[in-house]
Write a protein that holds these residues in place. Structure first.
Motif, PDB file in Angstrom:
ATOM      1  N   LEU A   7       0.877  -1.371  -0.007  1.00  0.00           N
ATOM      2  CA  LEU A   7       0.164  -0.306   0.015  1.00  0.00           C
ATOM      3  C   LEU A   7       0.868   1.499   0.290  1.00  0.00           C
ATOM      4  O   LEU A   7       0.273   2.399   0.387  1.00  0.00           O
ATOM      5  CB  LEU A   7      -0.708  -0.330   1.022  1.00  0.00           C
ATOM      6  N   HIS A   8       2.109   1.461   0.286  1.00  0.00           N
ATOM      7  CA  HIS A   8       2.704   2.650   0.707  1.00  0.00           C
ATOM      8  C   HIS A   8       4.520   2.139  -0.331  1.00  0.00           C
ATOM      9  O   HIS A   8       4.752   2.463   0.385  1.00  0.00           O
ATOM     10  CB  HIS A   8       3.673   2.680   1.888  1.00  0.00           C
ATOM     11  N   CYS A   9       4.125   3.148  -1.996  1.00  0.00           N
ATOM     12  CA  CYS A   9       5.597   2.854  -2.312  1.00  0.00           C
ATOM     13  C   CYS A   9       5.301   4.463  -3.645  1.00  0.00           C
ATOM     14  O   CYS A   9       4.076   4.715  -3.566  1.00  0.00           O
ATOM     15  CB  CYS A   9       5.197   1.552  -3.525  1.00  0.00           C
ATOM     16  N   HIS A  10       6.367   4.673  -3.454  1.00  0.00           N
ATOM     17  CA  HIS A  10       6.276   6.090  -4.248  1.00  0.00           C
ATOM     18  C   HIS A  10       7.449   5.906  -5.836  1.00  0.00           C
ATOM     19  O   HIS A  10       8.083   5.762  -5.964  1.00  0.00           O
ATOM     20  CB  HIS A  10       7.184   6.998  -3.530  1.00  0.00           C
ATOM     21  N   MET A 124      -2.276  10.059  -5.561  1.00  0.00           N
ATOM     22  CA  MET A 124      -1.922  11.803  -5.736  1.00  0.00           C
ATOM     23  C   MET A 124      -1.381  12.200  -4.257  1.00  0.00           C
ATOM     24  O   MET A 124      -2.293  11.685  -3.467  1.00  0.00           O
ATOM     25  CB  MET A 124      -2.770  12.396  -6.432  1.00  0.00           C
ATOM     26  N   ALA A 125       0.216  12.048  -4.640  1.00  0.00           N
ATOM     27  CA  ALA A 125       1.206  12.702  -3.628  1.00  0.00           C
ATOM     28  C   ALA A 125       1.157  13.849  -3.528  1.00  0.00           C
ATOM     29  O   ALA A 125       1.936  14.193  -4.111  1.00  0.00           O
ATOM     30  CB  ALA A 125       2.353  11.813  -3.059  1.00  0.00           C
ATOM     31  N   PHE A 126       0.784  15.046  -2.197  1.00  0.00           N
ATOM     32  CA  PHE A 126       2.075  16.214  -2.751  1.00  0.00           C
ATOM     33  C   PHE A 126       2.560  16.329  -0.806  1.00  0.00           C
ATOM     34  O   PHE A 126       2.014  16.085   0.311  1.00  0.00           O
ATOM     35  CB  PHE A 126       1.014  17.342  -2.308  1.00  0.00           C
ATOM     36  N   GLY A 127       3.684  17.406  -0.909  1.00  0.00           N
ATOM     37  CA  GLY A 127       4.081  17.601   0.195  1.00  0.00           C
ATOM     38  C   GLY A 127       3.444  18.655   1.513  1.00  0.00           C
ATOM     39  O   GLY A 127       2.671  19.323   0.542  1.00  0.00           O
ATOM     40  N   ARG A 128       3.654  18.396   2.732  1.00  0.00           N
ATOM     41  CA  ARG A 128       3.531  20.069   3.038  1.00  0.00           C
ATOM     42  C   ARG A 128       4.135  21.194   3.077  1.00  0.00           C
ATOM     43  O   ARG A 128       3.205  22.354   4.183  1.00  0.00           O
ATOM     44  CB  ARG A 128       3.352  19.366   4.503  1.00  0.00           C
ATOM     45  N   VAL A 154      -5.684  10.117  -2.420  1.00  0.00           N
ATOM     46  CA  VAL A 154      -4.569  11.260  -1.431  1.00  0.00           C
ATOM     47  C   VAL A 154      -3.585  10.464  -0.710  1.00  0.00           C
ATOM     48  O   VAL A 154      -3.952  10.414   0.442  1.00  0.00           O
ATOM     49  CB  VAL A 154      -5.107  12.087  -1.729  1.00  0.00           C
ATOM     50  N   ALA A 155      -2.419  11.121  -0.903  1.00  0.00           N
ATOM     51  CA  ALA A 155      -1.797  11.197   0.542  1.00  0.00           C
ATOM     52  C   ALA A 155      -0.578  11.854   0.963  1.00  0.00           C
ATOM     53  O   ALA A 155      -0.088  12.691  -0.586  1.00  0.00           O
ATOM     54  CB  ALA A 155      -0.657   9.761   0.236  1.00  0.00           C
ATOM     55  N   LEU A 156      -0.268  12.223   1.531  1.00  0.00           N
ATOM     56  CA  LEU A 156       0.328  12.981   2.385  1.00  0.00           C
ATOM     57  C   LEU A 156       1.427  12.760   2.683  1.00  0.00           C
ATOM     58  O   LEU A 156       1.608  12.755   3.397  1.00  0.00           O
ATOM     59  CB  LEU A 156      -0.198  13.992   3.658  1.00  0.00           C
ATOM     60  N   ALA A 157       2.807  13.837   2.186  1.00  0.00           N
ATOM     61  CA  ALA A 157       4.174  13.129   1.778  1.00  0.00           C
ATOM     62  C   ALA A 157       5.122  14.237   2.440  1.00  0.00           C
ATOM     63  O   ALA A 157       4.850  15.058   2.378  1.00  0.00           O
ATOM     64  CB  ALA A 157       4.276  11.708   0.840  1.00  0.00           C
ATOM     65  N   GLY A 158       5.993  13.665   2.844  1.00  0.00           N
ATOM     66  CA  GLY A 158       7.339  14.308   2.657  1.00  0.00           C
ATOM     67  C   GLY A 158       7.724  15.117   4.381  1.00  0.00           C
ATOM     68  O   GLY A 158       7.340  14.198   5.074  1.00  0.00           O
ATOM     69  N   ILE A 182      -2.300   9.565   5.089  1.00  0.00           N
ATOM     70  CA  ILE A 182      -1.242  10.657   5.668  1.00  0.00           C
ATOM     71  C   ILE A 182       0.352  10.316   6.669  1.00  0.00           C
ATOM     72  O   ILE A 182      -0.190   8.948   7.382  1.00  0.00           O
ATOM     73  CB  ILE A 182      -1.839  11.204   7.256  1.00  0.00           C
ATOM     74  N   HIS A 183       1.453  10.930   5.394  1.00  0.00           N
ATOM     75  CA  HIS A 183       2.691  10.272   6.389  1.00  0.00           C
ATOM     76  C   HIS A 183       2.399  10.998   7.398  1.00  0.00           C
ATOM     77  O   HIS A 183       2.243  11.571   8.043  1.00  0.00           O
ATOM     78  CB  HIS A 183       3.729  10.835   5.715  1.00  0.00           C
ATOM     79  N   ALA A 184       2.467  10.162   8.798  1.00  0.00           N
ATOM     80  CA  ALA A 184       2.942  11.097  10.344  1.00  0.00           C
ATOM     81  C   ALA A 184       4.011   9.867  11.240  1.00  0.00           C
ATOM     82  O   ALA A 184       3.152   9.324  11.752  1.00  0.00           O
ATOM     83  CB  ALA A 184       1.372  11.026  10.838  1.00  0.00           C
ATOM     84  N   GLY A 185       4.629  10.280  12.368  1.00  0.00           N
ATOM     85  CA  GLY A 185       5.242  10.441  13.304  1.00  0.00           C
ATOM     86  C   GLY A 185       6.635   9.256  12.339  1.00  0.00           C
ATOM     87  O   GLY A 185       6.634   7.827  13.213  1.00  0.00           O
TER      88      GLY A 185
END
Ligand SMILES: [Zn+2]
Length: 318
Positions: A7-10, A124-128, A154-158, A182-185
């Motif tokens: 599930l998690h690959c860029h 679709m992923a984007f940075g904060r 949608v994924a929030l990465a970076g 959401i990428h968190a922690g």
């Protein structure tokens, strides 16, 4: 063999020096020597620096095709049946006509690469590290792509920055029912994981920092948020000191909803079967546990369609 689900690959983390011998990849504007020198990455700074190697590909989705073509073959060979791949917002044209044409063509090409063996879905992923206006424009594109069935979420990465400035945009996503990761922690502590949960993500990426706070793990468990844990990635970027200390052991003991992913198989030089073997070797997990993990990952997928129709075994009761 259990069908594997990741599930998690860029997309921009697929490039592997071993791919450089392929004629299609060899033609890309890449610094071969530098890429070989900097792979695998060791440390967080080296990790961010590594992405400079694929900078020349940025903004040209077609340039990633020779890389993804090889990766799709690897996935098939490794027994993966379902993958969610994150595409950075900078790979997606801002002009909506152009976006529709490019993404539509990319999707049609991707269908042929799946070869009826692996289902590859796009997020679709984007940075904060952007302004609220810039994020809102990205969300407008994401909503259109989701509506067209070209992305499944949608994924929030970076880099992990506060999400509050993007309140309005994230609310738009929620209103439209777009699945959110959401990428968190990954490097931050419980506070930013807690903040991320306010946006009702169906999944959290990494979540290492959550394991510092038992109360937060209770919330994650109660809300059935799926955790995408990445062993080699966390070791190589230094977010976890050694494998035995990785929170996957705690996730397992607490019965959390989690699965393993590679994150960026290129810079980290890892594969999903390899991650599963490491997990089994270090934590003594049985084959039945791996099967159960794949069922959890399958249940946490964002796609509404099962295009292969071959994963029914993952839905059967354990
Ligand atoms: Zn990631």
């Amino acid at each position: 063999m259990t069908p594997l689900v990741e599930l998690h690959c860029h997309l921009d983390g697929l490039l592997d020096p071993a791919m450089l011998s392929d004629p299609g990849v060899a033609r890309l504007p890449l610094d071969h020597e530098g890429l070989r020198r900097d792979t695998p990455v060791q440390g967080r700074a080296a990790f961010w620096r590594w992405f400079e190697h694929s900078r020349a590909l940025e903004g040209h989705l077609a340039r990633y095709q020779p890389i993804l073509k090889l990766q799709a073959q690897r996935w098939i060979h490794q027994g993966l049946r379902y993958v969610e791949l994150m595409i950075g917002s900078s790979e997606i044209p801002r002009d909506h006509e152009e976006m529709r044409a490019q993404l539509g063509a990319f999707r049609a090409w991707l269908d042929t690469q799946e070869a009826g063996r692996v289902q590859i879905e796009l997020l679709m992923a984007f940075g904060r590290d952007r302004s609220p206006e810039a994020v809102d424009e990205i969300i407008t594109r994401a909503l259109a792509l989701y509506e067209m069935g070209l992305i499944v979420g949608v994924a929030l990465a970076g880099r992990e920055l506060p999400l509050r400035p993007f309140d309005r945009s994230l609310h738009r996503l929620r209103e439209a029912g777009v699945p959110l990761e959401i990428h968190a922690g990954e490097w931050s502590g419980p506070a930013l994981v807690w903040e991320a949960l306010a946006y009702q993500p169906r999944r959290l990426g990494h979540a290492v920092g959550a394991f510092e706070a038992p109360w937060l793990l209770e919330v994650i468990k109660a809300r059935r948020v799926h955790l995408e844990l990445c062993l080699t990635s966390n070791l190589r970027t230094g977010s976890v000191a050694d494998l035995a200390a990785h929170p996957v052991g705690q996730a397992r003991a607490l019965g959390l909803d989690f699965s393993l992913s590679t994150d960026d198989p290129g810079p980290f030089q890892c594969t999903l079967p390899g991650e599963l073997r490491r997990f089994q070797a270090t934590f003594g997990a049985s084959d039945a546990e791996i099967e159960a993990m794949m069922r959890r990952a399958w249940a946490a997928r964002f796609a509404r369609l099962d295009r292969l129709g071959g994963l029914a075994s993952l839905e059967a009761a354990p």
